[in-house]
Design an enzyme around this catalytic site. Structure first.
Site, short mmCIF file in Angstrom:
data_model
loop_
_atom_site.label_atom_id
_atom_site.label_comp_id
_atom_site.label_asym_id
_atom_site.label_seq_id
_atom_site.Cartn_x
_atom_site.Cartn_y
_atom_site.Cartn_z
N ASP A 33 0.82 -1.21 0.00
CA ASP A 33 0.00 0.00 0.00
C ASP A 33 0.86 1.26 0.00
OD1 ASP A 33 -2.01 -1.84 0.35
OD2 ASP A 33 -2.74 -1.03 2.24
N HIS A 172 3.79 -2.12 3.15
CA HIS A 172 3.70 -0.76 2.63
C HIS A 172 4.99 -0.41 1.90
CE1 HIS A 172 0.58 -0.81 5.69
NE2 HIS A 172 0.03 0.22 5.06
ZN LIG Z 1 -2.60 3.39 3.08
#
Ligand SMILES: [Zn+2]
Length: 215
Positions: A33, A172
């Protein structure tokens, strides 16, 4: 008298989101992400390539705007992409209209029927609106790599202790998570390969068997 309580709006909304693909034999779904991010996303792409792994990148529209060449690299290497909104809005603080505007803005840049809500927080009304156009992809395994208070070892364990066939795992490709990611990702890939898992992308054209009312 039998009283059947209808499921709450929230429960119904939660049930309509995708949290895992349990039951799938030895497949797992790595997701990243908040990118694309210079230095970090290209590093992730190289590690995935070495491990023969494919993944799904839930991109922020504002980052695709800034780094379109990295976005193109993600696709060129055979990975999938999803919409993670344009500006990482907090769902609980936005009206449905504003929330959808931000997603649609990202949708002009990111070609995908997959959406993941920023912060994993989304109101039932927003779920309903988003599901008109997207599958909402959540997760069952959170690495918590963004927490700089955790060691890389702990982040790795968050994944290795919880992964099962069909899991959707969240990392992430952001600067904040990079220290933990640099430690945990290569070791995660090695762990999953050793256990015989195949690492697959979630199809950007959406999940089979779901209809979207896209005009
Ligand atoms: Zn996010």
């Amino acid at each position: 008298m039998l009283i059947v309580r209808p499921p709450s709006l929230l429960t119904r909304a939660l049930n309509r989101m995708t949290w895992d693909f349990y039951g799938e034999h030895r497949n797992v779904y790595l997701t990243f992400d908040d990118g694309p991010t210079p230095m970090i996303t290209p590093w992730v792409l190289d590690r995935l390539g070495e491990a023969d792994a494919l993944a799904t990148f839930f991109c922020l529209g504002r980052n695709v705007d800034k780094h379109p060449e990295i976005y193109r690299q993600i696709l060129a290497r055979g990975h999938s992409v999803g919409n993670h909104s344009y500006s990482h809005l907090k769902g609980f603080r936005s009206t449905v209209g504003r929330y959808m505007d931000d997603i649609n803005l990202a949708g002009n840049l990111i070609s995908s029927k997959l959406f993941r809500p920023p912060y994993g927080r989304i109101f039932p009304g927003q779920v309903k609106a988003v599901l008109q156009h997207y599958d909402i992809i959540m997760w069952d395994v959170l690495s918590i790599d963004y927490n700089t208070g955790l060691t890389g070892e702990r982040v790795l364990q968050n994944v290795t202790r919880n992964v099962k066939p069909g899991s959707i795992i969240v990392f992430h490709d952001s600067e904040k998570a990079s220290e933990n990611l640099f430690f945990a990702l290569p070791r995660t890939l090695e762990f999953l390969s050793d256990k015989g898992y195949r690492m697959l992308p979630i199809p950007a054209e959406g999940l089979p068997g779901r209809e979207h009312m896209v005009n």
